[in-house]
Scaffold this motif. Sequence first.
Motif, PDB file in Angstrom:
ATOM      1  N   VAL A  38      -2.066  17.515  -9.908  1.00 32.12           N
ATOM      2  CA  VAL A  38      -2.492  16.248 -10.437  1.00 32.12           C
ATOM      3  C   VAL A  38      -2.513  16.253 -11.953  1.00 32.12           C
ATOM      4  O   VAL A  38      -3.165  15.450 -12.567  1.00 32.12           O
ATOM      5  CB  VAL A  38      -3.882  15.867  -9.906  1.00 32.12           C
ATOM      6  N   GLN A  71      -9.685  20.717  -6.683  1.00 30.31           N
ATOM      7  CA  GLN A  71      -8.603  19.736  -6.852  1.00 30.31           C
ATOM      8  C   GLN A  71      -9.153  18.376  -7.241  1.00 30.31           C
ATOM      9  O   GLN A  71      -8.588  17.665  -8.059  1.00 30.31           O
ATOM     10  CB  GLN A  71      -7.802  19.638  -5.556  1.00 30.31           C
ATOM     11  N   GLY A 124     -13.840  16.426 -15.251  1.00 29.94           N
ATOM     12  CA  GLY A 124     -12.671  17.098 -14.718  1.00 29.94           C
ATOM     13  C   GLY A 124     -12.686  18.605 -14.768  1.00 29.94           C
ATOM     14  O   GLY A 124     -11.689  19.240 -14.466  1.00 29.94           O
ATOM     15  N   SER A 133      -2.150  16.213  -0.949  1.00 30.03           N
ATOM     16  CA  SER A 133      -3.111  16.598  -1.978  1.00 30.03           C
ATOM     17  C   SER A 133      -2.706  17.862  -2.719  1.00 30.03           C
ATOM     18  O   SER A 133      -3.245  18.169  -3.761  1.00 30.03           O
ATOM     19  CB  SER A 133      -4.476  16.816  -1.340  1.00 30.03           C
ATOM     20  N   ASP A 165      -5.719   6.996  -6.337  1.00 30.34           N
ATOM     21  CA  ASP A 165      -4.445   7.137  -7.049  1.00 30.34           C
ATOM     22  C   ASP A 165      -3.419   7.869  -6.171  1.00 30.34           C
ATOM     23  O   ASP A 165      -2.689   8.735  -6.639  1.00 30.34           O
ATOM     24  CB  ASP A 165      -4.664   7.901  -8.361  1.00 30.34           C
ATOM     25  N   GLY A 166      -3.434   7.545  -4.891  1.00 30.76           N
ATOM     26  CA  GLY A 166      -2.460   8.118  -3.982  1.00 30.76           C
ATOM     27  C   GLY A 166      -2.824   9.476  -3.424  1.00 30.76           C
ATOM     28  O   GLY A 166      -2.119  10.012  -2.579  1.00 30.76           O
ATOM     29  N   HIS A 167      -3.914  10.080  -3.853  1.00 27.10           N
ATOM     30  CA  HIS A 167      -4.305  11.379  -3.315  1.00 27.10           C
ATOM     31  C   HIS A 167      -5.397  11.208  -2.280  1.00 27.10           C
ATOM     32  O   HIS A 167      -6.364  10.469  -2.514  1.00 27.10           O
ATOM     33  CB  HIS A 167      -4.829  12.286  -4.434  1.00 27.10           C
ATOM     34  N   ASN A 168      -5.224  11.884  -1.159  1.00 26.28           N
ATOM     35  CA  ASN A 168      -6.239  11.786  -0.122  1.00 26.28           C
ATOM     36  C   ASN A 168      -7.397  12.744  -0.444  1.00 26.28           C
ATOM     37  O   ASN A 168      -7.281  13.953  -0.298  1.00 26.28           O
ATOM     38  CB  ASN A 168      -5.642  12.133   1.233  1.00 26.28           C
ATOM     39  N   GLN A 173      -9.888  18.362 -10.889  1.00 27.28           N
ATOM     40  CA  GLN A 173      -8.672  18.173 -11.680  1.00 27.28           C
ATOM     41  C   GLN A 173      -8.243  16.717 -11.686  1.00 27.28           C
ATOM     42  O   GLN A 173      -7.880  16.164 -12.722  1.00 27.28           O
ATOM     43  CB  GLN A 173      -7.550  19.034 -11.108  1.00 27.28           C
ATOM     44  N   LEU A 174      -8.311  16.106 -10.523  1.00 29.84           N
ATOM     45  CA  LEU A 174      -7.943  14.689 -10.410  1.00 29.84           C
ATOM     46  C   LEU A 174      -8.845  13.822 -11.281  1.00 29.84           C
ATOM     47  O   LEU A 174      -8.398  12.919 -11.972  1.00 29.84           O
ATOM     48  CB  LEU A 174      -8.022  14.260  -8.947  1.00 29.84           C
ATOM     49  N   ARG A 175     -10.150  14.142 -11.257  1.00 30.59           N
ATOM     50  CA  ARG A 175     -11.089  13.383 -12.082  1.00 30.59           C
ATOM     51  C   ARG A 175     -10.726  13.502 -13.548  1.00 30.59           C
ATOM     52  O   ARG A 175     -10.690  12.510 -14.277  1.00 30.59           O
ATOM     53  CB  ARG A 175     -12.519  13.921 -11.886  1.00 30.59           C
ATOM     54  N   THR A 206     -17.709  15.814 -13.909  1.00 31.13           N
ATOM     55  CA  THR A 206     -17.177  14.450 -13.816  1.00 31.13           C
ATOM     56  C   THR A 206     -16.043  14.265 -14.805  1.00 31.13           C
ATOM     57  O   THR A 206     -15.166  13.444 -14.599  1.00 31.13           O
ATOM     58  CB  THR A 206     -18.256  13.387 -14.116  1.00 31.13           C
ATOM     59  N   LEU A 208      -8.626   7.436  -0.419  1.00 27.51           N
ATOM     60  CA  LEU A 208      -7.461   7.709  -1.256  1.00 27.51           C
ATOM     61  C   LEU A 208      -7.718   7.236  -2.674  1.00 27.51           C
ATOM     62  O   LEU A 208      -8.170   6.121  -2.889  1.00 27.51           O
ATOM     63  CB  LEU A 208      -6.223   7.003  -0.699  1.00 27.51           C
ATOM     64  N   MET A 234       0.822  -1.208   0.000  1.00 26.89           N
ATOM     65  CA  MET A 234       0.000   0.000   0.000  1.00 26.89           C
ATOM     66  C   MET A 234       0.861   1.266   0.000  1.00 26.89           C
ATOM     67  O   MET A 234       1.752   1.409   0.811  1.00 26.89           O
ATOM     68  CB  MET A 234      -0.857   0.004   1.262  1.00 26.89           C
ATOM     69  N   GLU A 249       1.931   5.154   0.468  1.00 29.29           N
ATOM     70  CA  GLU A 249       1.559   6.273   1.332  1.00 29.29           C
ATOM     71  C   GLU A 249       0.804   7.306   0.486  1.00 29.29           C
ATOM     72  O   GLU A 249       1.087   7.502  -0.686  1.00 29.29           O
ATOM     73  CB  GLU A 249       2.835   6.917   1.929  1.00 29.29           C
ATOM     74  N   SER A 250      -0.157   7.933   1.100  1.00 29.68           N
ATOM     75  CA  SER A 250      -0.890   8.923   0.310  1.00 29.68           C
ATOM     76  C   SER A 250      -0.011  10.141   0.089  1.00 29.68           C
ATOM     77  O   SER A 250       0.651  10.609   1.001  1.00 29.68           O
ATOM     78  CB  SER A 250      -2.150   9.356   1.063  1.00 29.68           C
ATOM     79  N   ARG A 251      -0.001  10.578  -1.161  1.00 24.07           N
ATOM     80  CA  ARG A 251       0.733  11.815  -1.427  1.00 24.07           C
ATOM     81  C   ARG A 251      -0.064  12.989  -0.907  1.00 24.07           C
ATOM     82  O   ARG A 251      -1.285  12.893  -0.726  1.00 24.07           O
ATOM     83  CB  ARG A 251       0.936  11.984  -2.941  1.00 24.07           C
ATOM     84  N   SER A 297      -1.894   0.684  -4.436  1.00 26.80           N
ATOM     85  CA  SER A 297      -3.346   0.577  -4.543  1.00 26.80           C
ATOM     86  C   SER A 297      -3.919   1.808  -5.245  1.00 26.80           C
ATOM     87  O   SER A 297      -3.485   2.930  -5.035  1.00 26.80           O
ATOM     88  CB  SER A 297      -3.973   0.406  -3.160  1.00 26.80           C
ATOM     89  N   GLU A 315      -8.251   3.337  -2.038  1.00 26.40           N
ATOM     90  CA  GLU A 315      -8.140   2.825  -0.694  1.00 26.40           C
ATOM     91  C   GLU A 315      -9.084   3.593   0.227  1.00 26.40           C
ATOM     92  O   GLU A 315      -9.052   4.827   0.262  1.00 26.40           O
ATOM     93  CB  GLU A 315      -6.707   2.962  -0.200  1.00 26.40           C
ATOM     94  N   THR A 342     -13.304  22.191 -13.324  1.00 30.60           N
ATOM     95  CA  THR A 342     -13.502  22.774 -12.011  1.00 30.60           C
ATOM     96  C   THR A 342     -14.621  23.813 -12.090  1.00 30.60           C
ATOM     97  O   THR A 342     -15.021  24.224 -13.185  1.00 30.60           O
ATOM     98  CB  THR A 342     -12.232  23.470 -11.528  1.00 30.60           C
ATOM     99  N   THR A 362      -8.763  15.540   1.993  1.00 29.73           N
ATOM    100  CA  THR A 362      -8.061  16.796   2.240  1.00 29.73           C
ATOM    101  C   THR A 362      -8.067  17.707   1.008  1.00 29.73           C
ATOM    102  O   THR A 362      -7.488  18.779   1.028  1.00 29.73           O
ATOM    103  CB  THR A 362      -6.595  16.535   2.626  1.00 29.73           C
ATOM    104  N   MET A 363      -8.735  17.272  -0.048  1.00 24.00           N
ATOM    105  CA  MET A 363      -8.757  18.093  -1.266  1.00 24.00           C
ATOM    106  C   MET A 363     -10.077  18.837  -1.364  1.00 24.00           C
ATOM    107  O   MET A 363     -11.113  18.360  -0.904  1.00 24.00           O
ATOM    108  CB  MET A 363      -8.600  17.193  -2.507  1.00 24.00           C
TER     109      MET A 363
END
Lengths: 880, 238
Positions: free
Chosen positions: A11, B79, A314, A7, B68-71, B82-84, A312, B66, A1, A3-5, B3, B6, A316, B74-75
């Motif tokens: 991206v 943000q 993307g 935010s 793709d590694g982004h929590n 953008q991730l989507r 959806t 989480l 697993m 670690e979460s990067r 993962s 998550e 904003t 906290t976004m």
Amino acid sequence: MAESRTSSVSVGNPVKPGTLVRVALRLLWRDWRGGELRLLLLAMIMAVTSVSGIALFTDRLERALLQESANMLAADRVMSTREPPPRELLTEAQSMGLATAEYIAFASMAFSDQDNLLVSVKAVSDAYPLRGSLQVADQVFGAPYVSGQGGPSRGEVWVESRVFSGLDIDVGDNVYVGESEFTVTRVLVLEPDRQQGGMMDNAGPRLLMHLDDVPETNVIQAGSRASYRYLFAGDQRALDAYTSWVRNQYDGLYRLRDVRDESAEVSEALSRGESFLMLGSLFAVLLAGVAIALTARRYSERHFDYAAILKTLGCTSNQISVIYFCILFVLLVLAVAVGSALGWLLHEGILRMLRSVIPIDLPSASGMPFVVGALTALICLFAFALPPLLALKHTSPLRVLRKDIGDAPLSTALPYVFGIVGGLSLILWYSQDLLITGILVAGVLSVAAVLSVLSYVLLRSGTAAGMRAGSAWMLAMSAVRRRRRQSVLQVLVFSLTIMCLLTLGLLRTDLIADWQAQLPENTPNHFLMNINNDQLDGMQNYFDRNNLQANPFYPMMSAGLLQVNGAPAPLPWDNDRPGAPSSVTERSAGEPEPGLGAEAAADSVGEGEMPRRVENRQVTYTGQLPPDNEIVAGSWWANDNRPNEVSVELDYAQRLGLQLGDELVFRLGQDEVTVNVTSFRTVRWDNMQPNFFFIFSPGTLEFIGATYLSTLLLEGEQKMLLNDLLRQYPTIVVLEVDALIEQIQTIIAQVSSAVELIAVLVLVAGALVLLSCVNATLDERFRENAILRTLGAGRKLIMSSLLIEFAFIGMLAGVIATLGAEVSVYYLQVEVFQQEFFPHYWVWFAGPVAGTLIIAGLGVGATRRVVNTSPLAVLRHLSG
Amino acid sequence: MASMVEARHLSKRVSTSEGELVILNDINLSIAAAETVAIVGASGSGKSTLLGLMAGLDGASGGDMLLDGHNLSTMDEEQRAQLRGQSVGFVFQSFQLLPSLTALENVMLPIELKNDRNARQKAAQLLQRVGLESRVTHYPNQLSGGEQQRVAIARAFASEAKILFADEPTGNLDTTTGAKVIDLLFSLNKEYGTTLVLVTHDDRLAQRCRRIIRLVAGEITEDSAIAEDSITGEAVHG
Ligand SMILES: Nc1ncnc2c1ncn2[C@@H]1O[C@H](COP(=O)(O)OP(=O)(O)OP(=O)(O)O)[C@@H](O)[C@H]1O
Ligand SMILES: [Mg+2]
């Protein structure tokens, strides 16, 4: 697993603005092709078209009217005095970039080899007239043409046709004025400022000569009565600068006046016309604004799903704002471009239509109307269209999973706040008048209040009635009830639209009727003055013999108010105030010379005392209240024997601070009289009749010698009788105001045709609102009716239920609109136009009937498609 | 293996007029890249809600999510959007195509949003891949449900997303059409190596995923991997 990067890490590449614009343009293009945006764009184009069209038209008309009224002065500003004013006044004006001219007017005898005649001489400088033109002819009653050179050259005179018969001369003969000899070279047909100036300036037929010839005639010597006029013309800024220079330099001793100061009659006609045109275009814009709000709202409702899907993918929130902002911007540019062009065509069309009524060549328009149109579109867009579209950015992307999410943003107060603020600022901007704004706002608010009560009651009772009636009624009423909020909104919008139309229609009728009443057909066009007591009977005989309709003879004398209740009388108008009414009587009496305000004579009251200014006014005494005068306080003496009383014009009394019962001391010549104020009167200064500030009761002033004043109607050939009359009574003075009356009537005709046209424009804007209002519910109706039809309802049933629904809403709107229109007309007429108000009974019938017919027609027309499309096509279309 | 998705002690509560309603309670799961996962459960069990949380369409009430590694917790929404755009694709039960754009333009949209100059070409290729090359200029309301869903699938892959979320993609389609659409989805998924999270209550569809997560009243009651050989026969796509 992993670690979460954090935010905050980027991206990916942010979407480029260019991409957003491309997406926006694509959406715009598709929506346009799909018909989604047509109504919105149409509403905006309509707003720009009607505003810029009306603005262009009024701009040019106003310039024309201003030009024409400047013609009435032969200048933009005039200054007139009894003594030759300092030359510095002219040189300074020239150095400020103003054009200047001058003339001297005086009464003098003119002699020919055969006869003599009292003429009013006007000696003009080369530049005269600065505005307008002199019309001349080469022989008496010959074809008039415009003099190319201004006034006559030295050694020549131009005279009016009456002089030819009076002196028994022809063109080319000689006449003598004072010690000089002149050749008559032309017939003077029309001078632009003929009716300006005092009595002595107009004491007989005109003789026009060159200014430089005056000294050699030796007619004007110290103490002779002459009036000196300086004329100025130029652009507004130079005029303003010069005006304030004169004020600072001479402390009110000399004053520049424009046509509004000079003629109450013309300024009244002008300002009423302007108010009305403004009101008309305001209505058109507000209606277009409502249409914009409705269509923008519908557009954004349809775009909630778009926004959610884009999110959806993307996008904003800010990018969504950018997309819709782009769409609005393109719409704005399109609307301004197309609207301005259409506005131009519109006003050209108007002018072509009115070519016969507007004979004068209109000056070309300024760029201002286009700016006004574009600004209006911008305000409309920001106030009415932006809020619902910006609400799109708050759409939750979750909407793609759950349909119920995301409808909320539109119900917030923001669009209403924007709409109200935008509407208010438009009203304020157009009217530049808090009172009118207040009245309109109060009108709208009261309509809204009445509406909520009425619609509640009527919707309920209508629904109850529907239960007993057939099934079409039931369908219609349940549709009204189901869409309760929309129904109320529709009734509100329809009633406001109809209210605007009715208000405009009513005002127009009343205004024109009032204008026609203002100067009826037989308004006297000549003032006869300086008539002696022993000439009265003879003159009356003369009138009877020649079938002339003469009016009562008013004794006239000059009186100065010395004291009020023992204290020195205040001066009612200080010199900086151009508010003093200036009626024909006051002007023609020649005494209060306009350039110096009311005549302010230095007057030593006693030895050792400071000289004090006393204002002299023309006064009269009569037992009969003159026409158009109305007693508003106290009582008129009628034929009672009540000497030593005075009736005072209301405004004047208020400025002097007079009360009923006050004791006034007047000085008339050498005598002083003491009188009590027993009534206040209102006077119509613009009725071209003798009008007086002070009227004394019979038995007060008879011991003082008076001259008499009367008025006379002379038309066409009858004018030649004047020579005859003047020969028999050489001492009387005739003031010819026929040119002035003609000018006023021209203005009235022009303004009322403009007014009619604007009513048509408002009608078009109103129809657009109705259409967009119906269109706003179209989707829902499509869906409902498709379902109803799949459930087995026939076309006929659905058609008649639609008809009933719209007719019901239309009738409701008609009733409320009628109520609102009557209230607004009442306030506008009483408060703004200062007229009397009469209820219009026919409107109470016409309003509801028109509402029912128009809304039912438009509604059924617009929803026909709903019934005529196959249910399958409808369901398919909507699910896509 | 890193993962892709998550969830840690994830929960979702909403307040309603009858008090607080717990929709999801203490969800813990981890989905690896390139995995195919079916979320099954009765209607109202919280499947769509979970999907929305995983895709960042909505915020959780508690726990961490989480992607793709982004929590995600906290976004902010910007943000997450953008991730989507960068990593996530969607297929919905009700297709969700933009009605005023043609099939081609619908597929081009996510590519354009990535500033890709070859949007038109790529979109045309994808439409060809889903067998709609003859319908590129058609608007959604001119297409059948199955065709619309194929356009939606083409759009979902157009953004070259790392993970695809599908909420009952066959829910509005008949069995045969649904099967075709599913074939397409899985074969494209294999080609692109995408992670696929699928909500369904169609058992046969669920059986085609490597892993099934069962929800009952907002809680995971079953999380089972399916052996490679027991995955139901994948129809070879023509
Ligand atoms: N915003 C909300 N407000 C109130 N209740 C909600 C909200 N969102 C979801 N719910 C409720 O939570 C429960 C789960 O909803 P969800 O849409 O996730 O179910 P689902 O498993 O997708 O069902 P289906 O198979 O019918 O689509 C439902 O009872 C729903 O009514
Ligand atoms: Mg669901």
